[in-house]
Design a protein around this motif. Structure first.
Motif, PDB file in Angstrom:
ATOM      1  N   UNK A  34     -47.952   1.631 -24.001  1.00  0.00           N
ATOM      2  CA  UNK A  34     -48.286   0.419 -24.758  1.00  0.00           C
ATOM      3  C   UNK A  34     -49.209   0.729 -25.935  1.00  0.00           C
ATOM      4  N   UNK A  35     -49.936   1.835 -25.870  1.00  0.00           N
ATOM      5  CA  UNK A  35     -50.811   2.212 -26.970  1.00  0.00           C
ATOM      6  C   UNK A  35     -50.059   2.527 -28.246  1.00  0.00           C
ATOM      7  N   UNK A  36     -48.794   2.934 -28.128  1.00  0.00           N
ATOM      8  CA  UNK A  36     -47.957   3.247 -29.287  1.00  0.00           C
ATOM      9  C   UNK A  36     -47.088   2.081 -29.722  1.00  0.00           C
ATOM     10  N   UNK A  37     -47.216   0.949 -29.014  1.00  0.00           N
ATOM     11  CA  UNK A  37     -46.304  -0.172 -29.223  1.00  0.00           C
ATOM     12  C   UNK A  37     -47.067  -1.380 -29.765  1.00  0.00           C
ATOM     13  N   UNK A  38     -46.551  -1.942 -30.839  1.00  0.00           N
ATOM     14  CA  UNK A  38     -47.151  -3.161 -31.390  1.00  0.00           C
ATOM     15  C   UNK A  38     -46.734  -4.379 -30.577  1.00  0.00           C
ATOM     16  N   UNK A  39     -45.438  -4.495 -30.303  1.00  0.00           N
ATOM     17  CA  UNK A  39     -44.953  -5.612 -29.490  1.00  0.00           C
ATOM     18  C   UNK A  39     -43.894  -5.114 -28.513  1.00  0.00           C
ATOM     19  N   UNK A  40     -43.843  -5.757 -27.361  1.00  0.00           N
ATOM     20  CA  UNK A  40     -42.776  -5.519 -26.403  1.00  0.00           C
ATOM     21  C   UNK A  40     -42.403  -6.846 -25.765  1.00  0.00           C
ATOM     22  N   UNK A  41     -41.096  -7.000 -25.571  1.00  0.00           N
ATOM     23  CA  UNK A  41     -40.593  -8.267 -25.029  1.00  0.00           C
ATOM     24  C   UNK A  41     -39.347  -7.995 -24.195  1.00  0.00           C
ATOM     25  N   UNK A  42     -39.318  -8.602 -23.026  1.00  0.00           N
ATOM     26  CA  UNK A  42     -38.177  -8.455 -22.122  1.00  0.00           C
ATOM     27  C   UNK A  42     -37.234  -9.633 -22.249  1.00  0.00           C
ATOM     28  N   UNK A  43     -35.947  -9.340 -22.257  1.00  0.00           N
ATOM     29  CA  UNK A  43     -34.914 -10.343 -22.038  1.00  0.00           C
ATOM     30  C   UNK A  43     -34.250  -9.995 -20.716  1.00  0.00           C
ATOM     31  N   UNK A  44     -34.307 -10.908 -19.770  1.00  0.00           N
ATOM     32  CA  UNK A  44     -33.661 -10.697 -18.478  1.00  0.00           C
ATOM     33  C   UNK A  44     -32.228 -11.196 -18.614  1.00  0.00           C
ATOM     34  N   UNK A  45     -31.281 -10.306 -18.417  1.00  0.00           N
ATOM     35  CA  UNK A  45     -29.867 -10.632 -18.591  1.00  0.00           C
ATOM     36  C   UNK A  45     -29.320 -11.311 -17.344  1.00  0.00           C
ATOM     37  N   UNK A  46     -29.656 -10.753 -16.171  1.00  0.00           N
ATOM     38  CA  UNK A  46     -29.238 -11.375 -14.904  1.00  0.00           C
ATOM     39  C   UNK A  46     -30.046 -10.801 -13.762  1.00  0.00           C
ATOM     40  N   UNK A  47     -30.082 -11.564 -12.682  1.00  0.00           N
ATOM     41  CA  UNK A  47     -30.774 -11.155 -11.465  1.00  0.00           C
ATOM     42  C   UNK A  47     -29.880 -11.392 -10.265  1.00  0.00           C
ATOM     43  N   UNK A  48     -30.007 -10.510  -9.295  1.00  0.00           N
ATOM     44  CA  UNK A  48     -29.317 -10.678  -8.022  1.00  0.00           C
ATOM     45  C   UNK A  48     -30.301 -10.382  -6.910  1.00  0.00           C
ATOM     46  N   UNK A  49     -30.118 -11.045  -5.782  1.00  0.00           N
ATOM     47  CA  UNK A  49     -31.039 -10.861  -4.667  1.00  0.00           C
ATOM     48  C   UNK A  49     -30.276 -10.674  -3.378  1.00  0.00           C
ATOM     49  N   UNK A  50     -30.799  -9.761  -2.568  1.00  0.00           N
ATOM     50  CA  UNK A  50     -30.325  -9.544  -1.205  1.00  0.00           C
ATOM     51  C   UNK A  50     -31.573  -9.416  -0.346  1.00  0.00           C
ATOM     52  N   UNK A  51     -31.873 -10.432   0.436  1.00  0.00           N
ATOM     53  CA  UNK A  51     -33.069 -10.405   1.270  1.00  0.00           C
ATOM     54  C   UNK A  51     -34.327 -10.249   0.446  1.00  0.00           C
ATOM     55  N   UNK A  52     -35.081  -9.181   0.723  1.00  0.00           N
ATOM     56  CA  UNK A  52     -36.345  -8.944   0.023  1.00  0.00           C
ATOM     57  C   UNK A  52     -36.188  -7.987  -1.163  1.00  0.00           C
ATOM     58  N   UNK A  53     -34.959  -7.856  -1.664  1.00  0.00           N
ATOM     59  CA  UNK A  53     -34.684  -6.953  -2.776  1.00  0.00           C
ATOM     60  C   UNK A  53     -34.101  -7.722  -3.961  1.00  0.00           C
ATOM     61  N   UNK A  54     -34.607  -7.386  -5.149  1.00  0.00           N
ATOM     62  CA  UNK A  54     -34.124  -7.984  -6.386  1.00  0.00           C
ATOM     63  C   UNK A  54     -33.627  -6.849  -7.266  1.00  0.00           C
ATOM     64  N   UNK A  55     -32.490  -7.032  -7.885  1.00  0.00           N
ATOM     65  CA  UNK A  55     -32.059  -6.119  -8.934  1.00  0.00           C
ATOM     66  C   UNK A  55     -31.776  -6.969 -10.158  1.00  0.00           C
ATOM     67  N   UNK A  56     -32.230  -6.474 -11.293  1.00  0.00           N
ATOM     68  CA  UNK A  56     -31.996  -7.242 -12.507  1.00  0.00           C
ATOM     69  C   UNK A  56     -31.616  -6.322 -13.652  1.00  0.00           C
ATOM     70  N   UNK A  57     -30.772  -6.862 -14.506  1.00  0.00           N
ATOM     71  CA  UNK A  57     -30.395  -6.186 -15.738  1.00  0.00           C
ATOM     72  C   UNK A  57     -31.267  -6.771 -16.831  1.00  0.00           C
ATOM     73  N   UNK A  58     -31.794  -5.908 -17.707  1.00  0.00           N
ATOM     74  CA  UNK A  58     -32.736  -6.387 -18.707  1.00  0.00           C
ATOM     75  C   UNK A  58     -32.688  -5.519 -19.956  1.00  0.00           C
TER      76      UNK A  58
END
Length: 122
Positions: A58-82
């Motif tokens: 983050x020291x080399x980065x002026x801005x950072x922003x996430x776009x979450x494309x999709x999320x899936x869940x199975x029990x206590x596990x999440x996988x997401x494309x971003x």
């Protein structure tokens, strides 16, 4: 709000905290024994080691922003494309295309795995 939705929102909230560089909140969202793995060939990191990597990046980065494309869940596990959009201090930009896996113990993150590739932008 149901428990499934809470875990999905927690995964996103974790990333949003990095956008604003709130490492204390990020760390508080994880178990004491949480681990992080990346597909870059490095070793598995403790969550505290990973926090140091994120701070340095983050020291080399002026801005950072996430776009979450999709999320899936199975029990206590999440996988997401971003997509992580970065603007560096020198003005260069890149996108990090990733799939991220979160495993929870209760409502705390216990394991993170991230598969990513960096795409420089013109």
């Amino acid at each position: 709000m149901n428990a499934d939705q809470n875990l999905k929102e927690t995964a996103v909230r974790y990333l949003r905290q990095w956008e604003v560089r709130d490492y204390t909140t990020m760390r508080g969202m994880c178990t004491d024994t949480a681990t992080v793995w990346h597909n870059d060939g490095g070793e598995i990191q403790t969550i505290d080691e990973n926090m140091e990597v994120l701070k340095n990046l983050a020291g080399d980065v002026e801005t950072l922003r996430y776009d979450i494309v999709r999320q899936m869940q199975e029990g206590n596990e999440i996988i997401q494309q971003q997509v992580l959009h970065l603007t560096n201090n020198d003005g260069s930009r890149s996108d990090v295309l990733a799939a991220m896996y979160f495993r929870f113990e209760g409502d705390l993150i216990d394991r993170i795995e991230e598969y990513y590739t960096v795409v420089p932008l013109a």
